[in-house]
Enzyme design. Sequence first.
Site, mmCIF file in Angstrom:
data_model
loop_
_atom_site.group_PDB
_atom_site.id
_atom_site.type_symbol
_atom_site.label_atom_id
_atom_site.label_comp_id
_atom_site.label_asym_id
_atom_site.label_seq_id
_atom_site.Cartn_x
_atom_site.Cartn_y
_atom_site.Cartn_z
ATOM 1 N N GLU A 190 1.056 -1.119 -0.015
ATOM 2 C CA GLU A 190 0.050 -0.082 -0.137
ATOM 3 C C GLU A 190 0.795 1.285 0.147
ATOM 4 O O GLU A 190 1.827 1.268 1.207
ATOM 5 C CB GLU A 190 -0.777 0.060 1.003
ATOM 6 N N GLU A 326 -10.599 4.309 9.165
ATOM 7 C CA GLU A 326 -10.752 3.950 7.889
ATOM 8 C C GLU A 326 -11.253 2.552 7.742
ATOM 9 O O GLU A 326 -10.677 1.771 6.879
ATOM 10 C CB GLU A 326 -9.339 4.090 7.243
ATOM 11 N N ASP A 400 -2.757 14.289 7.668
ATOM 12 C CA ASP A 400 -2.152 12.988 7.110
ATOM 13 C C ASP A 400 -0.640 13.622 6.543
ATOM 14 O O ASP A 400 -0.346 14.690 6.934
ATOM 15 C CB ASP A 400 -3.002 12.453 5.727
ATOM 16 N N GLU A 428 3.926 9.168 -0.632
ATOM 17 C CA GLU A 428 2.279 9.083 -1.070
ATOM 18 C C GLU A 428 1.908 10.365 -1.654
ATOM 19 O O GLU A 428 1.230 10.334 -2.747
ATOM 20 C CB GLU A 428 1.725 8.487 0.159
ATOM 21 N N HIS A 557 -4.382 18.392 0.892
ATOM 22 C CA HIS A 557 -5.309 17.287 0.282
ATOM 23 C C HIS A 557 -6.079 17.869 -0.873
ATOM 24 O O HIS A 557 -7.248 17.749 -0.733
ATOM 25 C CB HIS A 557 -6.254 17.123 1.673
ATOM 26 N N TRP A 579 -12.857 13.332 2.376
ATOM 27 C CA TRP A 579 -11.934 12.774 1.246
ATOM 28 C C TRP A 579 -12.050 13.612 0.167
ATOM 29 O O TRP A 579 -11.296 13.554 -0.796
ATOM 30 C CB TRP A 579 -12.375 11.310 0.968
HETATM 31 C C1 BDP Z 1 -3.343 7.134 4.423
HETATM 32 C C2 BDP Z 1 -3.257 6.396 3.271
HETATM 33 C C3 BDP Z 1 -3.899 4.911 3.694
HETATM 34 C C4 BDP Z 1 -3.263 4.494 4.830
HETATM 35 C C5 BDP Z 1 -3.430 5.509 5.839
HETATM 36 C C6 BDP Z 1 -3.108 4.905 7.148
HETATM 37 O O1 BDP Z 1 -3.847 6.817 1.987
HETATM 38 O O2 BDP Z 1 -3.143 4.087 2.533
HETATM 39 O O3 BDP Z 1 -3.733 3.214 5.235
HETATM 40 O O4 BDP Z 1 -3.124 6.898 5.700
HETATM 41 O O5 BDP Z 1 -1.901 5.723 7.537
HETATM 42 O O6 BDP Z 1 -2.665 8.247 4.228
HETATM 43 O O7 BDP Z 1 -3.446 4.509 7.891
#
Ligand code: BDP
Length: 714
Positions: A190, A326, A400, A428, A557, A579
């Site tokens: 991921e 999430e 994030d 990312e 974002h 989101w």
């Molecule tokens: C987000 C990512 C996702 C991760 C999440 C996390 O897009 O893929 O699972 O963070 O840190 O930024 O749990």
Amino acid sequence: MEKCSKLAIASILFMTCILCAPGVSGDDGYDLWLKYSPIQDQDLLEHYRSCISSVMVQENSETAELIRNELNRAFSGLLNISLPAGKKGGKNATLLIGLPKKGSEIQKFTDPAILQNLGNEGFFIQSGRIGGRRLTFITANQEIGLLYGTFHLIKLMQTGESIDSLHITSIPKIQHRLLNHWANLDGSIERGYAGKMIWKWDELPDKIDPRYADYARANASIGINGTVLNNVNANPEILCTSYLKKVAGLADIFRPYGIRVYLSINFSSPISSEFSINGNRRGGIGNLPTSDPSNPEVRQWWKDKAAEIYQYIPDFGGFLVKANSEGMPGPMDYGLTHADGANMLAEALAPYGGIVMWRAFVYVPTVDPDRAKRAYLEFVPLDGQFHDNVFVQGKNGPVDFQPREPVQPLFGAMPHTPLMLELQITQEYLGHSTHLVYLAPMWREYLDFETYAGPPGTSTLAQIIDGSFQHYSMTGIAGVSNIGDDRNWCGHFFAQANWYAFGRLAWDHQAEPEEIAEDWIRMSLTRDKSIIKTVRSMMLGSWEACVNYETPLGLHHIMQAGYHYGPGPAFAGAPREDWNSVYYHKADENGIGFDRSSTGSNFTAQYHEPLHSQFDNIKTCPEKYLLWFHHVPWDYTMKSGRTLWNEMCFKYHTGVEYVKEMRVDWASLEGQIDPEIFEHVKNRLKKHEEDAGIYANTCVQYFQKFSKMDIPDL
Ligand code: BDP
């Protein structure tokens, strides 16, 4: 016969041509910063050879064997000499490595006060005329310190330092220095941009890929001492017996390098019924109807599982947990708190010395309409309720891993809970492995962020996570790794510098990004001073450039949904409001930015004074965070005298220009550096420039619909 040999000669010639063609033979990047390419400078060579002419590594263990091998590699590569390290005696050795055993020479030479401060991982190196002879010695309280000290001495030679009068004490400022691999059991990663994961689960534990040792060696060379093997969006199967045996296979390889293994676990592992991970329905691995932490059978299930894990991996590090975030299951599914969930796991691991790293990356919408506020609101009331072996692990920013955020205000607000910092090495939101972005300056900006939880100068983020401010009983830092099975590990050659820099900063958060970059270039690319200068300056401004062409002035974002590469300022179609890009930039005819001041979400109140007031007031809010904290009119006058709109256009433009300059700078190095690395980076920079332009143009054109102002000539 004759025909045959002509053919053979022709094919040999053909192969030789292929191998010698520019851009074909060259450095594939596999050896990272441990290349040990021959030192050309004759004076330096002479210096090193005269300082070290015979070597003794006194210990007799797997780690000592690694030290011997490493020295052999380094001496033959750097100095072109063969100096096999001896094990016994050592009276004549000019390089002596060992623990300060009672009665030993090393004990005689080392001040006990130094040893007292070294802890388990620190090391001491001294050189000069010692005991009547020219000597360099490395000592430590534990063998791992000897390995770290050895890598340090080798680094001095790789980077051209003199080694004849050393007096170096080095102690890591943070205890737990981990990589987090977001690797799935099917090999995919991921947010990974360098191929598949290097763990070959289907082959383990019977077949051990040599790459595992290379991975451990690279990490040990920068002081990483732990690795979380699997994704935080954890598949429960990782805890099945068959996987635990595989994990044990890796742990056995990593152990002599001082690296412990940890696992991400799924909170619903004990249940037998179906549940969903990221929309995929699947089952737990247990036989219970629930994973409710208040259920004694569930608690026992975790205790039994811990007992089983430690049977295979006696030094297992512990669990990393993403819960109630999430879509991942967690204690709140049963009306309980994060502390309840974490403590159940902590209880199971405590008898064996294991720890829990409980993530604070949570943003349940009912907690507050502003996503940035949610982790603080959920976790601060729980301060003091976690067991001693629990870390709460927070990302550096409140939303994030955005290109730039202010520090997550949780840091400084939980004096009774050790907070572990989570950084992201994998890019990312920073152009994946396509963009050349050197992250050390960004990490230093976070680490140096003064939270004002205490008097000025006492409570930077670094001082919080290293425990010096709130006297945490354990300290930790994690980096979400950027490695995969690409031959060069990280996809982009320059992304290796981020892996390297993370290790260096985890060991010493005061290390200078500029020095780290310079060391990395010397070890990985060239020792030529003028090339170093060019490459270092490319690297140092690359993060700010990325912020400028992606999200200037506190925007965040607004990337493409899902994939997180490229701009998506118009995106408004997500299943959750937070989101959507439009939720964050809030552009309208009046202006742009998220009002998080006291007239808006009042997120600013989560910061200590004077930050609270500084961020709250549009006049005193640093411009780099302006649109993070305020909704600002398009014609607002910025410090430069430009309107906000013109300033935004200027920033976007500056970011793209920087990438153009990097391309020109890199092109100027043709013929002076390794051809394979040159071509590889050249190609990435071309795409980087194109895509930076797309980021900037898309955003400017989109926002212009609201500002209705002309795009200035820049
Ligand atoms: C987000 C990512 C996702 C991760 C999440 C996390 O897009 O893929 O699972 O963070 O840190 O930024 O749990």
